[in-house]
Design a protein around this motif. Structure first.
Motif, PDB file in Angstrom:
ATOM      1  N   HIS A 356       0.984  -1.208   0.037  1.00 49.13           N
ATOM      2  CA  HIS A 356      -0.172  -0.067   0.017  1.00 49.13           C
ATOM      3  C   HIS A 356       0.732   1.392   0.040  1.00 49.13           C
ATOM      4  CE1 HIS A 356      -3.730   1.988   0.010  1.00 49.13           C
ATOM      5  NE2 HIS A 356      -3.924   2.066   1.490  1.00 49.13           N
ATOM      6  N   ARG A 357       0.741   1.984  -1.117  1.00 50.78           N
ATOM      7  CA  ARG A 357       1.682   3.288  -1.343  1.00 50.78           C
ATOM      8  C   ARG A 357       0.933   4.341  -1.400  1.00 50.78           C
ATOM      9  NH1 ARG A 357       6.008   1.429   0.812  1.00 50.78           N
ATOM     10  NH2 ARG A 357       7.326   3.003   0.000  1.00 50.78           N
ATOM     11  N   THR A 358      -0.294   4.407  -1.979  1.00 49.27           N
ATOM     12  CA  THR A 358      -1.380   5.430  -2.026  1.00 49.27           C
ATOM     13  C   THR A 358      -2.590   4.922  -2.342  1.00 49.27           C
ATOM     14  OG1 THR A 358      -1.447   5.996  -4.445  1.00 49.27           O
ATOM     15  CG2 THR A 358       0.364   7.064  -3.359  1.00 49.27           C
ATOM     16  N   LEU A 359      -3.729   5.663  -2.177  1.00 50.37           N
ATOM     17  CA  LEU A 359      -5.153   5.291  -2.538  1.00 50.37           C
ATOM     18  C   LEU A 359      -5.251   4.944  -3.834  1.00 50.37           C
ATOM     19  CD1 LEU A 359      -7.256   7.821  -0.331  1.00 50.37           C
ATOM     20  CD2 LEU A 359      -6.628   5.840   0.348  1.00 50.37           C
ATOM     21  N   LEU A 360      -4.362   5.042  -4.683  1.00 53.83           N
ATOM     22  CA  LEU A 360      -4.628   4.984  -6.009  1.00 53.83           C
ATOM     23  C   LEU A 360      -4.126   3.614  -6.410  1.00 53.83           C
ATOM     24  CD1 LEU A 360      -3.575   8.116  -7.570  1.00 53.83           C
ATOM     25  CD2 LEU A 360      -5.699   7.390  -7.404  1.00 53.83           C
ATOM     26  N   CYS A 424       2.633   3.562   3.491  1.00 49.23           N
ATOM     27  CA  CYS A 424       3.941   3.975   4.103  1.00 49.23           C
ATOM     28  C   CYS A 424       4.776   4.098   2.854  1.00 49.23           C
ATOM     29  CB  CYS A 424       4.540   2.510   4.491  1.00 49.23           C
ATOM     30  SG  CYS A 424       6.149   2.808   5.227  1.00 49.23           S
ATOM     31  N   ARG A 425       5.466   5.427   3.181  1.00 48.33           N
ATOM     32  CA  ARG A 425       6.305   6.065   1.877  1.00 48.33           C
ATOM     33  C   ARG A 425       7.742   5.533   1.755  1.00 48.33           C
ATOM     34  NH1 ARG A 425       5.103  12.187   3.684  1.00 48.33           N
ATOM     35  NH2 ARG A 425       3.063  12.248   3.089  1.00 48.33           N
ATOM     36  N   GLU A 426       8.184   4.962   2.926  1.00 44.21           N
ATOM     37  CA  GLU A 426       9.470   4.484   2.929  1.00 44.21           C
ATOM     38  C   GLU A 426       9.682   3.282   2.497  1.00 44.21           C
ATOM     39  OE1 GLU A 426      12.393   6.705   3.278  1.00 44.21           O
ATOM     40  OE2 GLU A 426      10.743   8.081   3.100  1.00 44.21           O
ATOM     41  N   PHE A 455       5.307  16.358  -4.861  1.00 45.75           N
ATOM     42  CA  PHE A 455       4.142  16.218  -3.716  1.00 45.75           C
ATOM     43  C   PHE A 455       4.071  14.652  -3.187  1.00 45.75           C
ATOM     44  CE2 PHE A 455       2.902  19.942  -6.001  1.00 45.75           C
ATOM     45  CZ  PHE A 455       3.133  20.872  -5.495  1.00 45.75           C
ATOM     46  N   TYR A 456       3.982  14.468  -1.912  1.00 46.96           N
ATOM     47  CA  TYR A 456       3.574  13.229  -1.812  1.00 46.96           C
ATOM     48  C   TYR A 456       1.842  13.099  -1.790  1.00 46.96           C
ATOM     49  CZ  TYR A 456       8.164  12.178   0.450  1.00 46.96           C
ATOM     50  OH  TYR A 456       9.343  12.150   0.739  1.00 46.96           O
ATOM     51  N   GLY A 457       1.496  11.933  -2.104  1.00 50.63           N
ATOM     52  CA  GLY A 457       0.095  11.496  -2.414  1.00 50.63           C
ATOM     53  C   GLY A 457      -0.611  10.688  -1.190  1.00 50.63           C
ATOM     54  N   THR A 458      -0.146  11.146   0.051  1.00 51.59           N
ATOM     55  CA  THR A 458      -0.388  10.580   1.306  1.00 51.59           C
ATOM     56  C   THR A 458      -0.303  11.248   2.420  1.00 51.59           C
ATOM     57  OG1 THR A 458       1.609   9.612   1.925  1.00 51.59           O
ATOM     58  CG2 THR A 458       0.091   8.182   0.708  1.00 51.59           C
ATOM     59  N   THR A 459      -1.221  11.533   3.392  1.00 55.18           N
ATOM     60  CA  THR A 459      -1.018  12.292   4.797  1.00 55.18           C
ATOM     61  C   THR A 459      -1.715  11.648   5.890  1.00 55.18           C
ATOM     62  OG1 THR A 459      -1.677  14.210   5.597  1.00 55.18           O
ATOM     63  CG2 THR A 459      -3.192  13.284   4.384  1.00 55.18           C
ATOM     64  N   ALA A 460      -1.083  11.851   7.024  1.00 57.49           N
ATOM     65  CA  ALA A 460      -1.913  11.295   8.235  1.00 57.49           C
ATOM     66  C   ALA A 460      -2.632  12.385   8.949  1.00 57.49           C
ATOM     67  CB  ALA A 460      -0.567  10.706   9.045  1.00 57.49           C
ATOM     68  N   SER A 461      -2.048  13.610   8.744  1.00 48.04           N
ATOM     69  CA  SER A 461      -2.699  14.600   9.559  1.00 48.04           C
ATOM     70  C   SER A 461      -3.584  15.577   8.522  1.00 48.04           C
ATOM     71  CB  SER A 461      -1.873  15.371  10.307  1.00 48.04           C
ATOM     72  OG  SER A 461      -0.738  16.127   9.446  1.00 48.04           O
ATOM     73  N   GLY A 462      -3.603  15.464   7.362  1.00 49.68           N
ATOM     74  CA  GLY A 462      -4.064  16.525   6.336  1.00 49.68           C
ATOM     75  C   GLY A 462      -5.348  15.949   5.985  1.00 49.68           C
ATOM     76  N   LEU A 463      -5.928  16.745   5.016  1.00 42.30           N
ATOM     77  CA  LEU A 463      -7.130  16.108   4.126  1.00 42.30           C
ATOM     78  C   LEU A 463      -6.640  14.820   3.221  1.00 42.30           C
ATOM     79  CD1 LEU A 463      -8.542  19.735   3.444  1.00 42.30           C
ATOM     80  CD2 LEU A 463      -9.090  18.284   5.271  1.00 42.30           C
ATOM     81  N   THR A 520       7.214  -5.212  12.021  1.00 43.87           N
ATOM     82  CA  THR A 520       6.020  -5.493  12.830  1.00 43.87           C
ATOM     83  C   THR A 520       5.118  -4.246  13.127  1.00 43.87           C
ATOM     84  OG1 THR A 520       7.103  -5.659  14.903  1.00 43.87           O
ATOM     85  CG2 THR A 520       7.393  -7.584  13.625  1.00 43.87           C
ATOM     86  N   LEU A 521       5.611  -3.237  12.536  1.00 43.53           N
ATOM     87  CA  LEU A 521       4.680  -1.936  12.800  1.00 43.53           C
ATOM     88  C   LEU A 521       3.303  -2.099  12.205  1.00 43.53           C
ATOM     89  CD1 LEU A 521       7.640   0.559  12.541  1.00 43.53           C
ATOM     90  CD2 LEU A 521       6.602  -0.255  14.555  1.00 43.53           C
ATOM     91  N   THR A 522       2.331  -1.252  12.821  1.00 49.84           N
ATOM     92  CA  THR A 522       0.960  -1.317  12.493  1.00 49.84           C
ATOM     93  C   THR A 522       0.671   0.041  12.212  1.00 49.84           C
ATOM     94  OG1 THR A 522      -0.213  -1.167  14.743  1.00 49.84           O
ATOM     95  CG2 THR A 522       0.416  -3.337  13.757  1.00 49.84           C
ATOM     96  N   ARG A 523      -0.701   0.181  11.630  1.00 50.90           N
ATOM     97  CA  ARG A 523      -1.618   1.306  11.425  1.00 50.90           C
ATOM     98  C   ARG A 523      -1.486   2.185  12.793  1.00 50.90           C
ATOM     99  NH1 ARG A 523      -6.436   3.985  10.964  1.00 50.90           N
ATOM    100  NH2 ARG A 523      -6.903   4.938   8.984  1.00 50.90           N
ATOM    101  N   LYS A 524      -1.787   1.456  13.606  1.00 47.92           N
ATOM    102  CA  LYS A 524      -1.757   2.238  14.939  1.00 47.92           C
ATOM    103  C   LYS A 524      -0.679   2.940  15.392  1.00 47.92           C
ATOM    104  CE  LYS A 524      -2.857   1.616  19.880  1.00 47.92           C
ATOM    105  NZ  LYS A 524      -3.468   0.487  20.797  1.00 47.92           N
ATOM    106  N   ASP A 525       0.627   2.346  15.086  1.00 48.04           N
ATOM    107  CA  ASP A 525       2.042   2.887  15.669  1.00 48.04           C
ATOM    108  C   ASP A 525       2.120   3.997  14.580  1.00 48.04           C
ATOM    109  OD1 ASP A 525       2.558   0.964  17.297  1.00 48.04           O
ATOM    110  OD2 ASP A 525       3.069  -0.479  15.388  1.00 48.04           O
ATOM    111  N   LYS A 526       1.830   3.956  13.454  1.00 47.94           N
ATOM    112  CA  LYS A 526       1.836   5.129  12.490  1.00 47.94           C
ATOM    113  C   LYS A 526       1.228   6.286  12.748  1.00 47.94           C
ATOM    114  CE  LYS A 526       0.849   6.634   7.911  1.00 47.94           C
ATOM    115  NZ  LYS A 526       0.230   6.360   6.451  1.00 47.94           N
TER     116      LYS A 526
END
Length: 545
Positions: A356-360, A424-426, A455-463, A520-526
């Motif tokens: 999973h890299r972007t919603l696209l 995840c971007r990295e 531009f990055y096509g993902t965000t955790a705190s933006g729209l 072993t990191l998860t969505r919650k960790d991010k």
């Protein structure tokens, strides 16, 4: 008519003060330090003054036996390869403030050219921080700046810093911009920087009562009569005064930073890996790069709308041809249109398991395969749902309910799932949820990666609704899709494997295909790291008690 006259007089007064102070400071520095640049001695003094450029290079510093040593240095010019602070103020203005604030900071560049260092910093601090919320600065300092600091870290200076036992950083930039990174990533003991004035939860844009930090004075106040063992700085006059107060002084030269591969910090030598980071900008916003971004924005918005429209209304092959002409690069490998091998009476769709890299991701997989797919996702905005050219189904994070939903979708056709649960971007893969392995035996792993330049096509705190638009606004965005082939039956749950074993196997296989590292990191960790929450949107339609 009174107000315009008052404003004109006020502007005239400010300009007079800025230029007068700047010229006065410059003249005073030339008078006080000018003799250091030539062969002549100051009046009534013998010619025994050591020139500021005589300190040895940081490459000459011995690293062994420094466990108990104390080091004092600045972050800009010493620990970082670049001495320019403008890009980092721009990151705070753009990511923590707004695009308008960032544009105002860019417009100030001609003014900054004629100001001395202190006034230049004061102007940038005012534009960047006036009215900025403290929590927004904390978010940028935690989720945006560390990535750019690490990319610009000077390997030689860092090795000297890491070899010492006690680490102290003195800097004239606001402490809030660097403290989080220095303490978390470089394990610095204390950061002494310029303090900003706040009112409530907001910055005023002015300095606190302690004023502008002068490094050599701050070092004397902090250590008193005791001298640090090592001082790192640049060959500037300011740093000359600073590092001369240490027992050993070393200079980080621009030539040393540019020449030789040792000056570049490789990812494997990062003091702490950057797995998660946030923000929209994918480049270091120097003045020229920021100007190019603002010039590109109008065209980028039009280009994104065109690319979205083509994907929605035109057939796969025509859409792919047209978006390729606009600069989008789609590299597809192994797209052989996998179909279910079960008899017609038991026919079910194929389950595509993607990184999973972007919603696209599902959209580009569908385009690569030239067939319609159904995508299931946890976080999907209404706008993304409307403009999606393929069918999308929202999951609830209730394992039983989501399992039933996915089973129903599989009975109707092919399904795409991203078991990481978030982007995840990295070059790392997050832990795979094992739910998908319990639902299907016809599993096809798909390795997906992206490339962006602006531009990055993902965000955790933006729209999140703007994620696809930002990705498609890039001049030459890239997507890599590799279908690895159907998973053998003996490696699925039908072959006796547990769902966790299947999920872990597919994670490792996809990581190997992309050259990524499994975690072993998860969505919650991010989301706890980037946004300070668990990334769960509460349902506002609760039943009233």
């Amino acid at each position: 008519m009174v107000l315009p006259v008052v404003l004109i007089k006020l502007i005239d007064l400010v300009w007079y003060q800025l230029l007068a102070n700047s010229c006065h400071r410059a003249a005073r520095k030339v008078r006080n330090y000018g003799f250091l640049l030539g062969n002549s001695s100051p009046p009534n003094k013998p010619s025994q003054q050591q020139p500021p450029f005589s300190f040895p290079s940081v490459t000459k510093c011995v690293l062994e036996g420094r466990d108990c040593a104390t080091i004092a240095c600045d972050i800009f010019g010493a620990l970082l390869k670049s001495q320019s602070v403008f890009p980092y103020f721009m990151l705070v203005a753009f990511e923590g403030g707004s695009i308008i604030r960032a544009f105002l900071l860019l417009l100030s560049c001609p003014i900054l050219l004629v100001l001395d260092y202190e006034l230049k910093l004061r102007v940038m601090i005012f534009i960047t921080f006036c009215g900025l919320r403290r929590k927004d600065m904390e978010s940028v300092g935690r989720a945006v700046l560390p990535k750019f600091y690490l990319d610009n870290l000077n390997l030689q200076a860092y090795e000297v810093l890491a070899s010492t036992g006690s680490k102290f950083v003195f800097t004239s930039v606001p402490r809030v911009m660097v403290e989080g990174f220095l303490k978390e990533y470089l394990e610095v003991d204390d950061v002494i920087g310029t303090e900003l004035q706040t009112v409530g939860h907001y910055f005023t844009g002015f300095l606190s009562k302690s004023g502008f930090l002068v490094k050599h004075r701050a070092l004397k106040e902090h250590f008193g009569d005791k001298k640090p063992d090592i001082g790192l700085g640049t060959s500037s006059l300011h740093d000359h005064l600073f590092i001369s107060l240490c027992k050993e002084a070393y200079v980080v030269n621009k030539e040393d930073s540019k020449s030789g591969s040792n000056a570049v910090m490789p990812r494997q030598k990062y003091p702490k890996p950057v797995i998660f980071h946030d923000g929209r900008l994918a480049f270091l916003p120097t003045p020229s790069a920021t100007l190019a971004m603002f010039m590109w924005l109008p065209l980028g918005i039009i280009l994104a709308i065109f690319r979205i429209s083509v994907g929605i209304f035109l057939p796969y092959k025509i859409a792919l041809f047209l978006v390729t002409l606009t600069g989008l690069n789609l590299s597809a490998k192994g797209c052989d249109n996998s179909t279910s091998s079960k008899p017609d009476q038991e026919k079910r769709g194929v389950l595509y398991v993607c990184t999973h890299r972007t919603l696209l991701d599902p959209v580009f997989l569908s385009t690569s395969l030239c067939k319609p797919l159904t995508a299931v996702t946890y976080s999907l905005s209404k706008m993304s749902e409307i403009i999606a050219p393929i069918k999308t189904v929202r999951l609830t994070r209730d394992r039983k309910q989501d399992g039933e939903t996915m089973q129903k979708m599989l009975s109707e056709g092919d399904l795409v799932v991203c078991p990481e649960g978030t982007t995840c971007r990295e070059p790392y893969l997050l832990r795979f949820s094992s739910l998908f392995a319990e639902l299907a035996d016809e599993i096809v792993p798909v390795a997906i990666n992206t490339n962006v330049t602006m531009f990055y096509g993902t965000t955790a705190s933006g729209l999140k609704c703007l994620d696809p638009i930002f990705f498609l606004m890039n001049p030459r965005p890239g997507y890599y899709v590799e279908v690895l082939g159907k998973l053998p039956k003996d490696l699925t749950c039908a072959g006796g494997k547990s769902s966790n074993e299947v999920a872990n196997y597919i994670q490792r296989k996809l990581a190997d295909a992309l050259g990524f590292e499994c975690t072993t990191l998860t969505r919650k960790d991010k989301y706890l790291m980037l946004a300070g929450n668990e990334g769960i949107v509460q349902d506002n339609k609760r039943k009233k008690p």
